[in-house]
Design an enzyme around this catalytic site. Structure first.
Site, mmCIF file in Angstrom:
data_model
loop_
_atom_site.group_PDB
_atom_site.id
_atom_site.type_symbol
_atom_site.label_atom_id
_atom_site.label_comp_id
_atom_site.label_asym_id
_atom_site.label_seq_id
_atom_site.Cartn_x
_atom_site.Cartn_y
_atom_site.Cartn_z
ATOM 1 C CG HIS A 21 -5.424 4.919 4.031
ATOM 2 N ND1 HIS A 21 -4.818 4.404 2.910
ATOM 3 C CD2 HIS A 21 -4.425 5.439 4.799
ATOM 4 C CE1 HIS A 21 -3.502 4.622 2.994
ATOM 5 N NE2 HIS A 21 -3.245 5.245 4.135
ATOM 6 C CB CYS A 76 -3.033 0.483 -2.676
ATOM 7 S SG CYS A 76 -3.063 2.219 -3.132
ATOM 8 C CG ASP A 132 -1.891 1.205 1.198
ATOM 9 O OD1 ASP A 132 -2.401 1.535 0.108
ATOM 10 O OD2 ASP A 132 -2.134 1.822 2.251
ATOM 11 C CB SER A 133 0.174 4.757 -0.822
ATOM 12 O OG SER A 133 -1.004 4.862 -0.039
ATOM 13 C CD GLU A 158 -0.248 6.913 5.474
ATOM 14 O OE1 GLU A 158 0.940 6.877 5.806
ATOM 15 O OE2 GLU A 158 -0.938 5.888 5.288
HETATM 16 N N1 DGL Z 1 -5.003 2.893 0.596
HETATM 17 C C1 DGL Z 1 -4.922 3.574 -0.692
HETATM 18 C C2 DGL Z 1 -6.146 3.164 -1.517
HETATM 19 O O1 DGL Z 1 -6.750 2.117 -1.246
HETATM 20 C C3 DGL Z 1 -4.713 5.019 -0.439
HETATM 21 C C4 DGL Z 1 -4.192 5.757 -1.567
HETATM 22 C C5 DGL Z 1 -3.462 7.022 -1.270
HETATM 23 O O2 DGL Z 1 -2.312 6.928 -0.868
HETATM 24 O O3 DGL Z 1 -4.024 8.094 -1.530
HETATM 25 O O4 DGL Z 1 -6.533 3.821 -2.436
#
Ligand code: DGL
Length: 269
Positions: free
Chosen positions: A196, A70, A7-8, A162
């Site tokens: 998230h 993500c 994930d990011s 975050e």
């Molecule tokens: N958890 C990511 C998603 O499902 C978040 C993306 C982000 O970093 O903006 O889209």
């Protein structure tokens, strides 16, 4: 052996947590690209390059299978990565399909033509990049007809999570739900189309009201992963599980520990 989860940032922990419950004997190597989060405000090329390099890193560390936990990466990078070809014995999968199969009451791999389904009005909450990609609507159209999807781009929510600013995250969620309801007053279902957002699920549910069924991806992705690994045990890979971040390991570990309510220790990627 280890399965990669990418994930990011911290959102993919909602998928990891569910995956660990479904598959307690499988080690997972989690990769958070915290230095570049949020992805949702980046353009598709940027998201593709960042995602590809993180997935390559997980493959190099011994993972055969990497789950893009993500939606933004799944929407902007997955198809291109698969079309360009992945190394022999390696695989990358996204998070959209299990959720859409649940929403459209389909069994895994049911590729019959699109048909009418019970739900007609669906609210989609996702990042700006996921909403702009229309990937969710495209995948839905392969499986269902007559479903009206109203998408709400939820700017700021990932940043607030975050940073660990949950008061701001809650306020933003309430205002995004209000904005959605102005466009679609009575959704039957709401999709949390960013990994998230389940960290804020209670706030989404309270703002939407008890009549709206809220779908989030953790359990759906985890049970489809368990099914996949049963059919493809060679995808368990090599190497060890753990937590990697491109950000500051101490800060990311504290936030992760706060969200999962158990000690999580990230190492520098
Ligand atoms: N958890 C990511 C998603 O499902 C978040 C993306 C982000 O970093 O903006 O889209």
């Amino acid at each position: 052996m280890a399965v990669g989860i990418f994930d990011s940032g911290l959102g993919g922990l909602t998928v990891l947590n569910a995956a660990q419950k479904h598959l307690p004997d499988v080690p997972f190597l989690y990769f958070a690209d915290s230095a570049h989060a949020p992805y949702g405000v980046r353009d598709a090329e940027d998201i593709y390059q960042l995602t590809r390099s993180a997935v390559q890193d997980l493959w190099n560390r011994g993972c055969n299978l990497v789950i893009l936990a993500c939606n933004t990466a799944s929407a902007a990078a997955l198809r291109r990565m698969q079309e360009e070809g992945v190394p022999a014995g390696k695989r990358v999968l996204g998070v959209f399909v299990p959720l859409i199969e649940a929403l459209t009451e389909r069994q895994w791999g049911d590729n019959s033509p699109p048909r009418e389904v019970a739900v007609k009005h669906v609210a989609l909450f996702a990042t700006p990049a996921t909403v702009a990609s229309r990937a969710f609507q495209r995948e839905l159209a392969f499986r269902a007809i007559g479903v009206d999807v109203e998408a709400q781009s939820c700017g700021g929510v990932v940043d607030a999570i975050e940073e660990g600013d949950l008061i701001l995250a809650e306020a933003l969620v309430r205002s995004h739900v209000d904005a959605l309801k102005r466009k679609m007053p009575f959704p039957e279902a709401a999709v949390l189309g960013c990994t998230h957002y389940p960290l804020m699920e209670a706030t989404f549910q309270a703002a939407l009201g008890p009549d709206v069924k809220v779908y989030s991806q953790g359990d759906l992705v985890a049970s489809s992963l368990a099914d996949y690994l049963k059919r493809h045990p060679n995808m368990l890979g090599e190497g060890e599980g753990g937590f990697l971040t491109t950000g500051k390991p101490g800060f990311v570990s504290d936030r992760a520990t706060q969200f999962l309510r158990r000690q999580i220790t990230f190492q520098a990627a």
